[in-house]
Design a protein around this motif. Sequence first.
Motif, PDB file in Angstrom:
ATOM      1  N   UNK A 153       2.232  10.796 -11.225  1.00  0.00           N
ATOM      2  CA  UNK A 153       1.255  11.512 -12.046  1.00  0.00           C
ATOM      3  C   UNK A 153       1.876  12.502 -13.020  1.00  0.00           C
ATOM      4  N   UNK A 154       3.141  12.859 -12.824  1.00  0.00           N
ATOM      5  CA  UNK A 154       3.822  13.748 -13.774  1.00  0.00           C
ATOM      6  C   UNK A 154       4.672  12.982 -14.779  1.00  0.00           C
ATOM      7  N   UNK A 155       4.563  11.661 -14.754  1.00  0.00           N
ATOM      8  CA  UNK A 155       5.456  10.814 -15.531  1.00  0.00           C
ATOM      9  C   UNK A 155       4.770  10.255 -16.773  1.00  0.00           C
ATOM     10  N   UNK A 156       5.540  10.154 -17.855  1.00  0.00           N
ATOM     11  CA  UNK A 156       5.109   9.386 -19.022  1.00  0.00           C
ATOM     12  C   UNK A 156       5.523   7.944 -18.794  1.00  0.00           C
ATOM     13  N   UNK A 157       4.565   7.021 -18.936  1.00  0.00           N
ATOM     14  CA  UNK A 157       4.818   5.608 -18.653  1.00  0.00           C
ATOM     15  C   UNK A 157       4.893   4.832 -19.962  1.00  0.00           C
ATOM     16  N   UNK A 158       5.961   4.040 -20.102  1.00  0.00           N
ATOM     17  CA  UNK A 158       6.152   3.258 -21.324  1.00  0.00           C
ATOM     18  C   UNK A 158       6.402   1.791 -20.975  1.00  0.00           C
ATOM     19  N   UNK A 159       5.797   0.917 -21.759  1.00  0.00           N
ATOM     20  CA  UNK A 159       6.033  -0.518 -21.651  1.00  0.00           C
ATOM     21  C   UNK A 159       7.007  -0.920 -22.744  1.00  0.00           C
ATOM     22  N   UNK A 160       8.191  -1.420 -22.350  1.00  0.00           N
ATOM     23  CA  UNK A 160       9.209  -1.854 -23.306  1.00  0.00           C
ATOM     24  C   UNK A 160       9.215  -3.372 -23.382  1.00  0.00           C
ATOM     25  N   UNK A 166       0.828  -1.210   0.000  1.00  0.00           N
ATOM     26  CA  UNK A 166       0.000   0.000   0.000  1.00  0.00           C
ATOM     27  C   UNK A 166       0.862   1.259   0.000  1.00  0.00           C
ATOM     28  N   UNK A 167       1.848   1.284  -0.905  1.00  0.00           N
ATOM     29  CA  UNK A 167       2.803   2.404  -0.953  1.00  0.00           C
ATOM     30  C   UNK A 167       2.773   3.137  -2.289  1.00  0.00           C
ATOM     31  N   UNK A 168       1.623   3.071  -2.984  1.00  0.00           N
ATOM     32  CA  UNK A 168       1.506   3.769  -4.262  1.00  0.00           C
ATOM     33  C   UNK A 168       0.330   4.748  -4.230  1.00  0.00           C
ATOM     34  N   UNK A 169       0.324   5.616  -3.240  1.00  0.00           N
ATOM     35  CA  UNK A 169      -0.734   6.611  -3.142  1.00  0.00           C
ATOM     36  C   UNK A 169      -0.557   7.672  -4.234  1.00  0.00           C
ATOM     37  N   UNK A 170      -1.645   8.300  -4.656  1.00  0.00           N
ATOM     38  CA  UNK A 170      -1.557   9.327  -5.704  1.00  0.00           C
ATOM     39  C   UNK A 170      -0.520  10.399  -5.378  1.00  0.00           C
ATOM     40  N   UNK A 171       0.322  10.699  -6.376  1.00  0.00           N
ATOM     41  CA  UNK A 171       1.314  11.750  -6.233  1.00  0.00           C
ATOM     42  C   UNK A 171       2.558  11.385  -5.455  1.00  0.00           C
ATOM     43  N   UNK A 172       2.687  10.136  -4.990  1.00  0.00           N
ATOM     44  CA  UNK A 172       3.832   9.735  -4.175  1.00  0.00           C
ATOM     45  C   UNK A 172       5.130   9.726  -4.965  1.00  0.00           C
ATOM     46  N   UNK A 173       5.042   9.602  -6.286  1.00  0.00           N
ATOM     47  CA  UNK A 173       6.241   9.562  -7.140  1.00  0.00           C
ATOM     48  C   UNK A 173       6.211  10.726  -8.130  1.00  0.00           C
ATOM     49  N   UNK A 174       5.760  11.867  -7.637  1.00  0.00           N
ATOM     50  CA  UNK A 174       5.540  13.020  -8.508  1.00  0.00           C
ATOM     51  C   UNK A 174       6.812  13.539  -9.161  1.00  0.00           C
ATOM     52  N   UNK A 175       7.990  13.225  -8.600  1.00  0.00           N
ATOM     53  CA  UNK A 175       9.239  13.728  -9.156  1.00  0.00           C
ATOM     54  C   UNK A 175       9.687  13.036 -10.432  1.00  0.00           C
ATOM     55  N   UNK A 176       9.100  11.899 -10.742  1.00  0.00           N
ATOM     56  CA  UNK A 176       9.499  11.171 -11.954  1.00  0.00           C
ATOM     57  C   UNK A 176       8.904  11.828 -13.191  1.00  0.00           C
ATOM     58  N   UNK A 177       9.713  11.954 -14.224  1.00  0.00           N
ATOM     59  CA  UNK A 177       9.197  12.436 -15.511  1.00  0.00           C
ATOM     60  C   UNK A 177       9.022  11.300 -16.503  1.00  0.00           C
ATOM     61  N   UNK A 178       9.681  10.154 -16.215  1.00  0.00           N
ATOM     62  CA  UNK A 178       9.626   9.032 -17.141  1.00  0.00           C
ATOM     63  C   UNK A 178       9.659   7.728 -16.348  1.00  0.00           C
ATOM     64  N   UNK A 179       8.718   6.826 -16.647  1.00  0.00           N
ATOM     65  CA  UNK A 179       8.653   5.520 -15.990  1.00  0.00           C
ATOM     66  C   UNK A 179       8.663   4.445 -17.067  1.00  0.00           C
ATOM     67  N   UNK A 180       9.661   3.556 -16.989  1.00  0.00           N
ATOM     68  CA  UNK A 180       9.834   2.516 -17.994  1.00  0.00           C
ATOM     69  C   UNK A 180       9.776   1.147 -17.318  1.00  0.00           C
TER      70      UNK A 180
END
Length: 496
Positions: free
Chosen positions: A284-291, A251-265
């Motif tokens: 929420x500020x990150x673009x998420x990509x599935x590789x 239960x450690x993925x609350x909204x905005x908890x990883x706001x500093x990321x700009x890119x999630x791969x």
Amino acid sequence: MTQSTTLLSYFRRGLARSPERTALVVGRERFTYKELDLRARELAGEVLAANPRVTRVGVLAQPGARAYAGFLGALYAGAAAVPLHPDYPVRRTALMIEAARIEALVVDAAGAARARELGAELAGVTVVEQPTAPPVDSARPTAADDPAYIMFTSGSTGRPKGVPVSHGNVAHYLDVVQERFGFSDRDVFSQTFNLTFDLAVFDMFAAWGCGGRLVAVPRGAYARLPEFVKKHGLTVWFSAPSVIKMLRRSDDLHPGRLAGLRLSLFCGEPLMCEDAEAWQRAADNSALHNLYGPTELTISCTMHRWEPPESVALSRHGIVPIGRPHPGLRYLLHGPGAEAGTGELCVCGAQMVAGYLDPADDEGRFLDHEGERWYRTGDLVRRMTGGELAYLGRLDDQVNIGGVRMELREIEQALRGCAGVEDTVVLAVDDELTAFWVGECAEARDLRVGLADLLPRAMIPRRFERLAALPLNANGKTDRKALAERAAGAGGGEAR
């Protein structure tokens, strides 16, 4: 090949841009580009002093400054870097050293201890602990087709398969992701993968190629990952999707908890839509990509940007689509359903390796089609509207659990080599390995001990069950479906 297009050149770009900038953070230690460069050149000097014509340098070290400098040092020596893990069984490491024809071995304290256990297996191999020779001033020249590194994947023959990735293969890939993501010296990259996993190459050289910072993520950080990400100012996250499941359970993925990321791969195993949604809410500020992509196609060969509801509509079985091939790559679908848009994904292009270290391993893994050579991924995909590819599953018994790629047949082969085992079937059900065996050996703990000498911990089944005989289907073949149902029915019960 000019030195501007070698794998080492990506590190040297960051070095030239800002030699005093932090290149690497491991625990409480920080290393500037200048400091890491000197360590790498010192190791290269020691290796070349012993063997001026060296072509393969192993790096047997825990994640740390020596491992990273060793990888770079191999490249400075004009050799292929061969990452090895001190925690792997001695016999498995010996097989890799022999297959790669390693001539020098860079070690840290843990690697030195393992090297002593290897004993005669290292005959003729220079072991480098503390360099004393002068550092090299420049890198030995290499060609585009020369291997930059060699990774070992699980093999169905009971031994690991060596995959040599050339400078040309990886340079093309790094240029593609730089163009796609626009990395800069303001980016701070995570390093969640061990150097024996080719996804680690992305982290290192995408970071260093733009003058960014690489931060190794220790196991203990996952218990409080949002705090770790914030503390180190991470902007680029790259991991296997299993990390999301772990954070969701805690239960450690609350909204905005990883706001500093700009890119999630994410890469290494199927990414589920529900996990992508949970991560995206936190980042929420990150673009998420599935590789997606096997080692043989250099780190990743396709990519999909997560954009619900379109991504959900294109998904199959709740798995995020794998997207389209990178520029410079082409694909075809192979098999009886290909004309209808479903088949085995085969890829060719600039990122496809020429073949395995052992040419015998090429059999069945490459397809000759209309005068071209294509790599057969063994993955079943469907072509969706708009050209996106949806992942449907494996065609063979290769599986991916926790980001670790493995052949079930290799585990079965190892089990058959254990005393008292006559026959065995290993299955992956609900991301868990279950082994059924027939024979005189009555104790699962004896099998675990035997496998520990042959396989990494991740490849040792969690559950074992002894049977009087393996069930057969109407065709007289082993009824794997019945065994899979039996394993699923166990529901994660205790191993026996």
